[in-house]
Design an enzyme around this catalytic site. Structure first.
Site, short mmCIF file in Angstrom:
data_model
loop_
_atom_site.label_atom_id
_atom_site.label_comp_id
_atom_site.label_asym_id
_atom_site.label_seq_id
_atom_site.Cartn_x
_atom_site.Cartn_y
_atom_site.Cartn_z
N GLY A 192 0.82 -1.21 0.00
CA GLY A 192 0.00 0.00 0.00
C GLY A 192 0.85 1.26 0.00
N LYS A 216 -13.38 -6.95 9.80
CA LYS A 216 -12.71 -8.24 9.96
C LYS A 216 -11.20 -8.07 9.78
CE LYS A 216 -15.95 -11.85 8.52
NZ LYS A 216 -16.27 -12.76 7.42
N GLY A 245 -1.36 -13.23 17.83
CA GLY A 245 -1.17 -14.65 18.13
C GLY A 245 0.19 -15.12 17.63
N ARG A 259 3.46 -16.37 19.89
CA ARG A 259 4.10 -17.68 19.71
C ARG A 259 5.59 -17.56 19.44
NH1 ARG A 259 0.33 -19.55 16.64
NH2 ARG A 259 1.28 -18.78 14.74
N TYR A 280 -14.42 1.17 10.19
CA TYR A 280 -13.00 1.54 10.25
C TYR A 280 -12.65 1.99 11.67
CZ TYR A 280 -8.60 3.82 8.90
OH TYR A 280 -7.28 4.21 8.79
N TYR A 304 -3.38 -8.37 24.82
CA TYR A 304 -2.31 -9.36 24.59
C TYR A 304 -1.04 -8.95 25.34
CZ TYR A 304 -4.29 -12.59 21.17
OH TYR A 304 -5.01 -13.59 20.55
N ARG A 363 -9.33 10.16 -1.09
CA ARG A 363 -8.87 11.02 -0.01
C ARG A 363 -8.63 12.42 -0.53
NH1 ARG A 363 -4.92 6.93 3.33
NH2 ARG A 363 -4.68 5.88 1.35
P1 NAD Z 1 -3.52 1.68 1.66
O1 NAD Z 1 -4.91 1.36 1.32
O2 NAD Z 1 -2.64 2.27 0.60
O3 NAD Z 1 -2.74 0.41 2.23
C1 NAD Z 1 -3.38 -0.64 2.88
C2 NAD Z 1 -2.76 -1.94 2.39
O4 NAD Z 1 -3.36 -3.04 3.11
C3 NAD Z 1 -3.03 -2.18 0.90
O5 NAD Z 1 -1.85 -2.59 0.27
C4 NAD Z 1 -4.08 -3.29 0.89
O6 NAD Z 1 -4.06 -4.07 -0.27
C5 NAD Z 1 -3.71 -4.06 2.16
N1 NAD Z 1 -4.83 -4.82 2.71
C6 NAD Z 1 -6.10 -4.40 2.92
N2 NAD Z 1 -6.84 -5.41 3.43
C7 NAD Z 1 -6.03 -6.48 3.55
C8 NAD Z 1 -6.21 -7.81 4.01
N3 NAD Z 1 -7.39 -8.25 4.45
N4 NAD Z 1 -5.13 -8.65 3.98
C9 NAD Z 1 -3.93 -8.23 3.53
N5 NAD Z 1 -3.69 -6.98 3.08
C10 NAD Z 1 -4.73 -6.12 3.09
O7 NAD Z 1 -3.57 2.65 2.94
P2 NAD Z 1 -2.41 3.42 3.70
O8 NAD Z 1 -2.76 4.84 3.67
O9 NAD Z 1 -1.08 2.97 3.25
O10 NAD Z 1 -2.67 2.90 5.19
C11 NAD Z 1 -1.87 1.89 5.77
C12 NAD Z 1 -2.28 1.71 7.23
O11 NAD Z 1 -2.08 2.93 7.95
C13 NAD Z 1 -3.75 1.32 7.40
O12 NAD Z 1 -3.84 0.37 8.46
C14 NAD Z 1 -4.40 2.62 7.80
O13 NAD Z 1 -5.54 2.39 8.61
C15 NAD Z 1 -3.29 3.30 8.59
N6 NAD Z 1 -3.46 4.75 8.60
C16 NAD Z 1 -3.27 5.48 7.46
C17 NAD Z 1 -3.46 6.85 7.49
C18 NAD Z 1 -3.25 7.71 6.26
O14 NAD Z 1 -3.52 8.92 6.32
N7 NAD Z 1 -2.76 7.22 5.17
C19 NAD Z 1 -3.85 7.49 8.68
C20 NAD Z 1 -4.06 6.70 9.79
C21 NAD Z 1 -3.85 5.34 9.76
N1 UDP Z 2 -12.89 15.98 1.29
C1 UDP Z 2 -13.24 16.98 0.39
N2 UDP Z 2 -13.15 16.71 -0.94
C2 UDP Z 2 -12.74 15.51 -1.43
C3 UDP Z 2 -12.38 14.49 -0.52
C4 UDP Z 2 -12.48 14.75 0.84
O1 UDP Z 2 -13.61 18.09 0.79
O2 UDP Z 2 -12.67 15.36 -2.66
C5 UDP Z 2 -12.96 16.28 2.73
C6 UDP Z 2 -13.63 15.21 3.58
O3 UDP Z 2 -15.03 15.45 3.63
C7 UDP Z 2 -12.96 15.42 4.93
C8 UDP Z 2 -11.55 15.86 4.56
O4 UDP Z 2 -11.62 16.31 3.21
O5 UDP Z 2 -13.58 16.45 5.64
C9 UDP Z 2 -10.51 14.78 4.66
O6 UDP Z 2 -10.99 13.65 3.95
P1 UDP Z 2 -10.13 12.32 3.78
O7 UDP Z 2 -11.05 11.30 3.21
O8 UDP Z 2 -8.87 12.62 3.07
O9 UDP Z 2 -9.68 11.93 5.28
P2 UDP Z 2 -10.51 11.66 6.63
O10 UDP Z 2 -11.87 12.26 6.51
O11 UDP Z 2 -10.55 10.19 6.76
O12 UDP Z 2 -9.68 12.35 7.64
#
Ligand code: NAD
Ligand code: UDP
Length: 318
Positions: free
Chosen positions: A13, A92, A103, A107, A146, A160, A187
């Site tokens: 990701g 899930k 887990g 282990r 989420y 844990y 986003r």
């Molecule tokens: P992303 O969607 O780019 O990456 C998520 C990755 O997890 C993807 O590669 C996806 O294929 C993989 N994935 C999803 N479900 C899966 C499953 N069941 N089994 C195996 N792989 C799975 O998102 P990201 O922005 O890189 O976020 C990564 C992590 O950081 C997430 O856990 C997200 O909740 C957390 N996070 C991100 C942000 C942000 O702003 N980007 C903020 C807070 C938390």
């Molecule tokens: N948002 C927006 N235009 C877009 C996408 C998102 O105004 O095209 C707004 C959304 O309603 C939120 C903020 O930007 O208030 C951040 O959204 P994002 O989905 O990036 O992150 P999160 O809401 O999960 O913090």
């Protein structure tokens, strides 16, 4: 240096692919586990020739047995349109994924870091948010799969740790942006940049007065790795984010200015349960990790815009 074998779930990701890259640069062996729901092979293509890098296609809602020293548990869709596409699968992934990683850590004696989120604070009534704030989360709304999934994962991590002495770290990550975000993941940063570069209408939800604190990917990586490596007695949760807060309108203005875009701004309805404000209190991260975000929004956006510009030039209609 002590070479470790490190598992990164969600490693294909946005954040995960950068993390794999950083850990490889430090000389470690990295196993990337992903089911490619929102991640792509393109994100990790440049790592495939590295003999220290391994890729496993696996869904984290199913058990897996690996021998590693550390686990960064990032697997979970993170953008609202992706995590709301199949809410049951999302929760899930958070809950069963946490159980499976914990887990396994129990282990084999591995240390495990959970990518939690500022979403655990919901639509916060305390501003900025310190780790001690319990949040204001709707348990039955469209974001719950989420938010509540991540809250439950935090509970599992703590239990844990307390019950089985598993070494854990809980990182509450605030909005992070940078190269390798998916252009269509909904986003705000990627949406606005792509719209501005294509001179398409810029979609602001609500009146754009809601705020977020945007952290550039490089800052997050430093904090995550430092946190994983700090003393075992430190579990967190710890906030990791940029303290500079911007309204969505302000973000739009900066992107329009950098891209010199001719786009018009259109206002669309604010999604249900969309938090009004969000900003981290990072006092704890500052003292614990000697860390604060260093990349200001404009500089981070310039780099991100040039990434999307190149991507869109190669694929004009994407
Ligand atoms: P992303 O969607 O780019 O990456 C998520 C990755 O997890 C993807 O590669 C996806 O294929 C993989 N994935 C999803 N479900 C899966 C499953 N069941 N089994 C195996 N792989 C799975 O998102 P990201 O922005 O890189 O976020 C990564 C992590 O950081 C997430 O856990 C997200 O909740 C957390 N996070 C991100 C942000 C942000 O702003 N980007 C903020 C807070 C938390
Ligand atoms: N948002 C927006 N235009 C877009 C996408 C998102 O105004 O095209 C707004 C959304 O309603 C939120 C903020 O930007 O208030 C951040 O959204 P994002 O989905 O990036 O992150 P999160 O809401 O999960 O913090």
């Amino acid at each position: 240096m002590n070479v470790k074998r490190i598992l990164v779930t969600g490693g294909a990701g946005f954040i995960g692919s950068h993390l794999c890259e950083s850990l490889l640069k430090e000389g470690h062996d990295v196993i990337c586990l992903d089911n490619f729901f929102t991640g792509t092979k393109t994100n990790i293509l440049h790592l495939m020739d590295n003999h220290r890098f391994e890729l496993i296609r696996h869904d984290i809602t199913k058990e897996i047995f690996l021998e590693v020293d550390e686990i960064y548990n990032l697997a979970c869709p993170a953008s609202p349109i992706h995590y709301q596409q199949n809410p049951i699968k999302t929760i899930k992934t958070s809950v069963m994924g946490a159980i499976h990683m914990l887990g396994m850590a129990k282990r084999i004696g591995a240390k495990v870091l959970q990518a939690s989120t500022s979403e655990v604070y919901g639509d916060p009534k305390v501003h900025p948010q310190p780790e001690s704030y319990w949040g204001n989360v709707n348990p039955v709304g469209i974001r719950s799969c989420y938010d509540e999934g991540k809250r439950c994962a935090e509970t599992l991590f703590m239990d844990y740790h307390n019950q089985n002495n598993v070494r854990i770290k809980i990182a509450r990550i605030f909005n992070t942006y940078g190269p390798r975000m998916q252009p269509d993941d909904g986003r705000v940063v990627s949406n606005i940049i792509v719209q501005a570069l294509q001179n398409k209408p810029i979609t602001v939800y609500g009146d754009g007065s809601q705020s977020r604190s945007f952290q550039y990917i490089d800052d997050l990586l430093v904090a995550l790795i430092r946190f994983m490596n700090c003393d075992d007695s430190v579990t967190g949760p710890v906030n990791i984010g940029n303290e500079q807060e911007f309204t969505i309108r302000e973000l739009v203005d900066i992107v329009m200015d950098i891209t010199n875009s001719g786009s018009k701004v259109v206002f669309l309805p604010l999604p249900e349960n969309d938090p009004l404000q969000r900003c981290p209190d990072i006092s704890y991260a500052r003292s614990l990790l000697n860390w604060e975000a260093r990349v200001n929004l404009r500089d981070g956006l310039v780099k991100t815009i040039s990434y999307f510009d190149e991507m869109l030039t190669n694929k004009p209609d994407s």
